[in-house]
Design a protein around this motif. Sequence first.
Motif, PDB file in Angstrom:
ATOM      1  N   VAL A 147       0.079   9.324  -6.131  1.00 32.47           N
ATOM      2  CA  VAL A 147      -0.249  10.600  -5.870  1.00 32.47           C
ATOM      3  C   VAL A 147       0.645  11.628  -6.842  1.00 32.47           C
ATOM      4  CG1 VAL A 147       0.267  12.540  -4.118  1.00 32.47           C
ATOM      5  CG2 VAL A 147      -0.437  10.650  -3.116  1.00 32.47           C
ATOM      6  N   ALA A 148       1.767  11.068  -7.318  1.00 30.64           N
ATOM      7  CA  ALA A 148       2.596  11.876  -8.353  1.00 30.64           C
ATOM      8  C   ALA A 148       1.677  11.994  -9.359  1.00 30.64           C
ATOM      9  CB  ALA A 148       4.010  11.116  -8.271  1.00 30.64           C
ATOM     10  N   GLU A 149       1.161  10.928 -10.005  1.00 28.17           N
ATOM     11  CA  GLU A 149       0.359  10.895 -11.340  1.00 28.17           C
ATOM     12  C   GLU A 149      -0.982  11.896 -11.109  1.00 28.17           C
ATOM     13  OE1 GLU A 149      -0.359   6.807 -11.445  1.00 28.17           O
ATOM     14  OE2 GLU A 149       1.363   6.284 -12.718  1.00 28.17           O
ATOM     15  N   GLU A 150      -1.509  11.761  -9.922  1.00 26.19           N
ATOM     16  CA  GLU A 150      -2.517  12.778  -9.564  1.00 26.19           C
ATOM     17  C   GLU A 150      -2.248  14.097  -9.935  1.00 26.19           C
ATOM     18  OE1 GLU A 150      -5.693  13.947  -6.165  1.00 26.19           O
ATOM     19  OE2 GLU A 150      -4.818  11.736  -6.261  1.00 26.19           O
ATOM     20  N   VAL A 151      -0.979  14.423  -9.090  1.00 30.47           N
ATOM     21  CA  VAL A 151      -0.589  15.928  -9.066  1.00 30.47           C
ATOM     22  C   VAL A 151      -0.089  16.384 -10.515  1.00 30.47           C
ATOM     23  CG1 VAL A 151       1.516  17.266  -8.217  1.00 30.47           C
ATOM     24  CG2 VAL A 151       0.553  15.700  -6.826  1.00 30.47           C
ATOM     25  N   GLN A 169       2.904  -0.944   7.140  1.00 29.12           N
ATOM     26  CA  GLN A 169       2.570   0.560   6.647  1.00 29.12           C
ATOM     27  C   GLN A 169       2.082   0.644   5.390  1.00 29.12           C
ATOM     28  OE1 GLN A 169       3.906   2.679   8.792  1.00 29.12           O
ATOM     29  NE2 GLN A 169       4.628   1.108  10.129  1.00 29.12           N
ATOM     30  N   GLY A 170       1.795  -0.580   4.588  1.00 31.66           N
ATOM     31  CA  GLY A 170       1.126  -0.246   3.309  1.00 31.66           C
ATOM     32  C   GLY A 170       2.238  -0.032   2.473  1.00 31.66           C
ATOM     33  N   GLU A 223       1.634   4.016  -3.111  1.00 32.78           N
ATOM     34  CA  GLU A 223       1.137   5.419  -2.979  1.00 32.78           C
ATOM     35  C   GLU A 223       1.588   6.662  -3.298  1.00 32.78           C
ATOM     36  OE1 GLU A 223      -1.928   7.599  -1.309  1.00 32.78           O
ATOM     37  OE2 GLU A 223      -2.024   5.855  -2.035  1.00 32.78           O
ATOM     38  N   VAL A 224       3.064   6.676  -3.306  1.00 31.75           N
ATOM     39  CA  VAL A 224       3.702   7.838  -3.849  1.00 31.75           C
ATOM     40  C   VAL A 224       3.376   7.991  -5.293  1.00 31.75           C
ATOM     41  CG1 VAL A 224       6.001   8.827  -4.234  1.00 31.75           C
ATOM     42  CG2 VAL A 224       5.395   7.899  -2.104  1.00 31.75           C
ATOM     43  N   ARG A 225       3.526   6.918  -6.290  1.00 30.40           N
ATOM     44  CA  ARG A 225       3.382   6.960  -7.568  1.00 30.40           C
ATOM     45  C   ARG A 225       2.053   7.386  -7.697  1.00 30.40           C
ATOM     46  NH1 ARG A 225       3.997   1.839  -8.028  1.00 30.40           N
ATOM     47  NH2 ARG A 225       6.134   1.746  -7.999  1.00 30.40           N
TER      48      ARG A 225
END
Length: 53
Positions: free
Chosen positions: A29-33, A19-20, A25-27
């Motif tokens: 995306v959260a930093e990007e947000v 699945q990767g 990936e969540v980390r």
Amino acid sequence: MSTADSTEAPIYAGLVEEQGDVLAEVRRVAEEVLRDADRAVDFGTVRTAAAAR
């Protein structure tokens, strides 16, 4: 050695392989947000106006 090492957690290693790395990936995306929100919302003017009162 990490507790999530593939020899100690073969099920987790298999899921990451299939699945990767979802947690990474969540980390990311959260930093990007957080960066986007920091640019979009400037509370500096609110703080300055409140301090002037």
